[in-house]
Design an enzyme around this catalytic site. Structure first.
Site, PDB file in Angstrom:
ATOM      1  CD  GLU A 111      -2.719   1.298   2.472  1.00 53.43           C
ATOM      2  OE1 GLU A 111      -2.685   0.415   3.341  1.00 53.43           O
ATOM      3  OE2 GLU A 111      -3.458   2.299   2.527  1.00 53.43           O
ATOM      4  NE  ARG A 119       2.395  -8.030   9.960  1.00 49.93           N
ATOM      5  CZ  ARG A 119       2.390  -6.961   9.154  1.00 49.93           C
ATOM      6  NH1 ARG A 119       3.344  -6.060   9.217  1.00 49.93           N
ATOM      7  NH2 ARG A 119       1.406  -6.769   8.309  1.00 49.93           N
ATOM      8  CE  LYS A 138       3.494   0.063   4.310  1.00 47.22           C
ATOM      9  NZ  LYS A 138       2.399  -0.037   3.403  1.00 47.22           N
TER      10      LYS A 138
HETATM   11  P1  ATP Z   1       2.707  -1.870   7.614  1.00 44.80           P
HETATM   12  O1  ATP Z   1       1.932  -2.232   8.839  1.00 44.80           O
HETATM   13  O2  ATP Z   1       4.125  -1.575   7.882  1.00 44.80           O
HETATM   14  O3  ATP Z   1       2.037  -0.812   6.793  1.00 44.80           O
HETATM   15  P2  ATP Z   1       1.541  -3.689   5.832  1.00 44.80           P
HETATM   16  O4  ATP Z   1       1.486  -5.167   5.915  1.00 44.80           O
HETATM   17  O5  ATP Z   1       0.299  -2.929   6.070  1.00 44.80           O
HETATM   18  O6  ATP Z   1       2.699  -3.207   6.751  1.00 44.80           O
HETATM   19  P3  ATP Z   1       1.695  -3.491   3.020  1.00 44.80           P
HETATM   20  O7  ATP Z   1       2.113  -2.327   2.223  1.00 44.80           O
HETATM   21  O8  ATP Z   1       0.270  -3.882   2.996  1.00 44.80           O
HETATM   22  O9  ATP Z   1       2.151  -3.201   4.487  1.00 44.80           O
HETATM   23  O10 ATP Z   1       2.614  -4.745   2.738  1.00 44.80           O
HETATM   24  C1  ATP Z   1       2.974  -5.278   1.491  1.00 44.80           C
HETATM   25  C2  ATP Z   1       3.387  -6.706   1.714  1.00 44.80           C
HETATM   26  O11 ATP Z   1       4.484  -6.790   2.626  1.00 44.80           O
HETATM   27  C3  ATP Z   1       2.254  -7.507   2.308  1.00 44.80           C
HETATM   28  O12 ATP Z   1       2.149  -8.722   1.639  1.00 44.80           O
HETATM   29  C4  ATP Z   1       2.664  -7.690   3.746  1.00 44.80           C
HETATM   30  O13 ATP Z   1       2.098  -8.838   4.283  1.00 44.80           O
HETATM   31  C5  ATP Z   1       4.197  -7.722   3.641  1.00 44.80           C
HETATM   32  N1  ATP Z   1       4.805  -7.300   4.909  1.00 44.80           N
HETATM   33  C6  ATP Z   1       4.603  -6.154   5.583  1.00 44.80           C
HETATM   34  N2  ATP Z   1       5.294  -6.112   6.725  1.00 44.80           N
HETATM   35  C7  ATP Z   1       5.982  -7.282   6.798  1.00 44.80           C
HETATM   36  C8  ATP Z   1       6.881  -7.858   7.752  1.00 44.80           C
HETATM   37  N3  ATP Z   1       7.215  -7.208   8.864  1.00 44.80           N
HETATM   38  N4  ATP Z   1       7.385  -9.077   7.482  1.00 44.80           N
HETATM   39  C9  ATP Z   1       7.057  -9.724   6.356  1.00 44.80           C
HETATM   40  N5  ATP Z   1       6.226  -9.249   5.421  1.00 44.80           N
HETATM   41  C10 ATP Z   1       5.671  -8.038   5.627  1.00 44.80           C
HETATM   42 MG    MG Z   2      -1.181  -1.875   5.542  1.00 49.40          MG
END
Ligand code: ATP
Ligand code: MG
Length: 557
Positions: A35, A262, A272
């Protein structure tokens, strides 16, 4: 089990099984779906390496898909930073895709769902809807709008889309099962009204799809075979399948959602939203502040793409969430920079040394190996003269037998140069040492082949010639948080654990070879650590970021 099988991670095992049953190799397709609401962090690097790594392993395309369904938080700058980070890590996507490109298709499908009696417009407040959700053990209560006619639903949905209703007046919900043991299946929201411009679609849309409605459908549109996401989406899998089933026909290849854990990193936060708080509250200077666990922050700090990829590979893909010690990440970059970084000399806490038997005004340019780990790295020249800086801590007037550095009456070698012997000190009225007077053995030049050059002395010190030295700014970074997991204590705010000493700005005197060093050039300051030229650096004012010390010394604190 064969060797091959044993070394597969569980995600690869899933793919291998699928290849034996419902997929051909040419059906395989993956995606990385960020995102664009912030910069990518080291957790995302795991997901990037997983998806693009599978693409390379199975020779399958991998899309970069922006999951841009929430105009409140998403911006073009984030899109750009994400693209540059993925490229910098060394990966190539097959197609650059945007969920927002599918808004029309998603809308058309939603209309189909309404017509089929699978979706309805609910006009209750979000509080009312929440109060009807029930509990995991008690079924929910149906909304009074659940029985709305198809015609009324279609008319209202169109009005929502055109922004003719209040933002909070209605939502579109899937009509599934208010008694489902999986709470997520209790008539989830598919669309909400948001009268807000989108960074790509402008004011075209006044309704925006929810994650669950957009994600699987985007996977389906792009013919993704395996949609890997983190474990919190496990309960969403049933809904993912329910939606995909409604938009696909029998015989279509449908995507599969599969989940992995994760990855968290110690002494920092990988979210983020939390990283955005650090930026907004000026606790760090920017998203790419070298203390940030963002990919761009690590890059600016001096990390190499290889070190991050090695890190991601070595921690692997797991089914259970865990915390990786940041020391492991540091180990990976140290190991890579050891092979790549040019060896130079810089003195951070200078003490003046005068070589009394070296002619005044004389200079010599001595050759210095760029990297003992890599013969092809070549050499550069280092100037030697009568006056030097060495580190304060490398000299003592008196010291015991274990002190192998410079002490009165004893010898050390100056790296790549001569053996010197400390003869005397000059002090001010307070007893502070101003200068150390030494003599040098003119026959002992390193690499000269003379008998004196082979002479073994215990210590070797780094140094810089004072008349040639360049003054540089050095930024010394430490962990951003004082505790392993700043989010562990739910009673406290993670910001309470920010390390007030995460940045120390200092000075170094460096050899003239560094004069024209460019942003991101990487060096080992011998006996000190790895440093990288910061983008703030100019020809008149060199700035170095300390990537990592030569050894792990956090535990000693
Ligand atoms: P954040 O909470 O930091 O915004 P998110 O999962 O909402 O993380 P996205 O932009 O939706 O962020 O993530 C893109 C991809 O990266 C998704 O498939 C997510 O599952 C993966 N991802 C995000 N954070 C991690 C992590 N700490 N370890 C492994 N994969 C991750
Ligand atoms: Mg997210």
């Amino acid at each position: 089990m064969s060797e091959e099988k044993k070394s597969l991670n569980f995600i690869e095992q899933i793919i291998e099984e699928d290849l034996k049953t419902d997929y051909k190799a040419s059906d395989l397709k993956f995606r990385f779906p960020p995102e664009p609401n912030g910069f990518l962090h080291i957790g995302h690097a795991s997901s990037i390496c997983l998806n693009f790594g599978l693409g390379l392993k199975y020779n399958a395309p991998v899309n970069l898909r922006f999951d841009d369904t929430n105009p409140l938080k998403e911006e073009t700058v984030y899109v750009e930073s994400i693209k540059s980070d993925v490229q910098w890590l060394g990966f190539e996507w097959a197609q650059e895709c945007y969920a927002s490109d599918y808004f029309q298709q998603l809308y058309d499908w939603a209309v189909e769902l309404i017509k089929a009696g699978d979706a309805y417009v609910d006009s209750q407040s979000s509080e009312e809807m929440a109060s009807q959700k029930g509990t995991p053990t008690q079924p929910g209560t149906a909304s009074p709008y659940r029985k709305r006619s198809v015609e009324e639903n279609l008319a209202l949905f169109e009005a929502m889309k055109n922004g003719e209703t209040g933002e909070k007046a209605h939502v579109l919900r899937a009509k599934i099962d208010m008694a489902s043991p999986n709470m997520i299946m209790r008539d989830p929201v598919m669309y909400r009204c948001l009268h807000k411009a989108h960074h790509r679609t402008g004011n075209d849309w006044m309704i925006y799809p929810m994650y669950d409605w957009a994600h699987g459908e985007s996977d389906f549109i792009e013919s993704v075979s395996h949609s890997f996401c983190t474990l919190e989406f496990l309960p969403h899998r049933e809904l993912y399948n329910w939606f995909v089933k409604r938009v696909s026909k029998t015989g279509d290849l449908v995507p599969k959602q599969r989940e992995f854990a994760r990855r968290n990193l110690s002494h920092t936060v990988v979210s983020k939203r939390k990283l955005a708080q650090l930026v907004e509250q000026s606790i760090v200077n920017s998203w790419d502040d070298p203390r940030m666990p963002t990919i761009s922050g690590l890059r600016r700090r001096g990390y190499t793409p290889e070190s991050i990829r090695t890190f991601a590979e070595s921690i692997g893909i797991g089914k259970r969430e865990n915390m990786i010690d940041v020391a492991h990440l540091e180990f990976c970059v140290r190991d890579d920079l050891n092979k790549k970084a040019t060896r130079v000399m810089g003195v951070m806490d200078p003490l003046k040394v005068v070589i009394t038997n070296y002619p005044e005004g004389k200079e010599e340019w001595l050759s210095a190996e760029n990297n003992p780990e890599d013969e092809s790295a070549g050499e550069h020249e280092v100037p030697f003269s009568r006056e030097m800086y060495i580190e304060q801590e490398d000299f003592r007037e008196e010291a015991n037998r274990k002190f192998f550095r410079l002490k009165l009456g004893k010898e050390v070698r100056l790296k790549n140069a001569y053996i010197i012997k400390a003869e005397d000190v000059v002090k001010d009225e307070n007893g502070t040492i101003l200068e150390v007077h030494c003599t040098y053995d003119s026959e002992s030049k390193s690499g000269s082949g003379t008998e004196a050059s082979q002479r073994k002395v215990k210590g070797t010190l780094h140094w810089v010639s004072i008349p040639h030295a360049i003054e540089a700014e050095v930024r010394l970074y430490d962990r951003l948080f004082t505790v392993e997991d700043p989010t562990a204590d739910k009673e406290k705010d993670f910001l309470d654990f920010v390390n007030p000493e995460s940045l120390e700005v200092g000075k170094a005197y460096v050899e003239p070879y560094l004069k024209s060093a460019k942003a991101e050039d990487k060096f080992q300051f011998q006996r000190i650590g790895y440093f990288c030229v910061d983008r703030d650096s100019t020809l008149d004012h060199l700035v170095f970021n300390r990537t990592v010390t030569l050894r792990d010394n956090w535990k000693n604190k």
